[in-house]
Structures are given as C-alpha cells and as structure tokens.
Motif scaffolding. Structure first.
Motif, short mmCIF file in Angstrom:
data_model
loop_
_atom_site.label_atom_id
_atom_site.label_comp_id
_atom_site.label_asym_id
_atom_site.label_seq_id
_atom_site.Cartn_x
_atom_site.Cartn_y
_atom_site.Cartn_z
N GLU A 188 0.84 -1.20 0.00
CA GLU A 188 0.00 0.00 0.00
C GLU A 188 0.88 1.25 0.00
O GLU A 188 0.60 2.22 -0.72
CB GLU A 188 -0.90 -0.01 1.22
N GLY A 189 1.93 1.24 0.78
CA GLY A 189 2.85 2.37 0.80
C GLY A 189 3.52 2.57 -0.54
O GLY A 189 3.69 3.71 -1.00
N MET A 190 3.90 1.49 -1.19
CA MET A 190 4.55 1.59 -2.49
C MET A 190 3.59 2.13 -3.54
O MET A 190 4.00 2.88 -4.44
CB MET A 190 5.10 0.23 -2.91
N ARG A 191 2.31 1.79 -3.42
CA ARG A 191 1.31 2.27 -4.38
C ARG A 191 0.90 3.72 -4.12
O ARG A 191 0.24 4.32 -4.96
CB ARG A 191 0.06 1.39 -4.32
N SER A 192 1.25 4.26 -2.97
CA SER A 192 0.74 5.57 -2.58
C SER A 192 1.41 6.73 -3.31
O SER A 192 0.98 7.86 -3.17
CB SER A 192 0.89 5.77 -1.06
N GLY A 193 2.44 6.46 -4.04
CA GLY A 193 3.07 7.53 -4.81
C GLY A 193 4.54 7.65 -4.52
O GLY A 193 5.15 6.83 -3.85
#
Length: 74
Positions: free
Chosen positions: A48-53
């Motif tokens: 999720e952190g990696m997908r957050s931008g």
C-alpha cells in the motif's frame, strides 16, 4: 483438521515443539499460522505504501526533523 507431513518435516516440527516449549504440534502450527497472518498484514501495508506515490529521501535531516516533531509538545 488433519495434516500429513513427510518424515523429515514431522521430525523438524517435533524438534521445534520440544526445543521451544510448545505444548503440542497443534500449538506450534497455530503459532506458524499467526505469524504468517501477521506477515501478510505487513506485506499489504508495504505494498500500500509503495502504491501511494513517490516517496521522499530518508536521510539524517529527515530523521532529525521527525524527532523534533515528535518531541515538540505543541
């Protein structure tokens, strides 16, 4: 639930039960499942952190600023 294991895995599980003070092989398997569940939660949080931008650089200044924010009572 019944689980069949080859001899080498059964021997390993039995050794883990003995050396880590588990009451039974069932308790050992429950612990493994709990750990796997916790790991899945951590993996999802990382994804999720990696997908957050785009991230930011985490250097000494970043951590100094972060510590100052945490320690500032206002």
């Amino acid at each position: 639930m019944n689980i069949s294991l080859p001899d080498d895995l059964r021997a390993f599980a039995d050794a883990q039960v003995s050396s880590h003070s588990f009451a039974s092989s069932s308790e050992y398997v429950r612990e493994l499942i709990r750990r796997d569940r916790e790991n899945a939660v951590v993996r999802e949080a990382v994804l999720e952190g990696m997908r957050s931008g785009e991230g930011s650089e985490m250097n000494a200044d970043y951590f100094r600023t972060l510590r100052a924010r945490v320690n500032d009572p206002s």
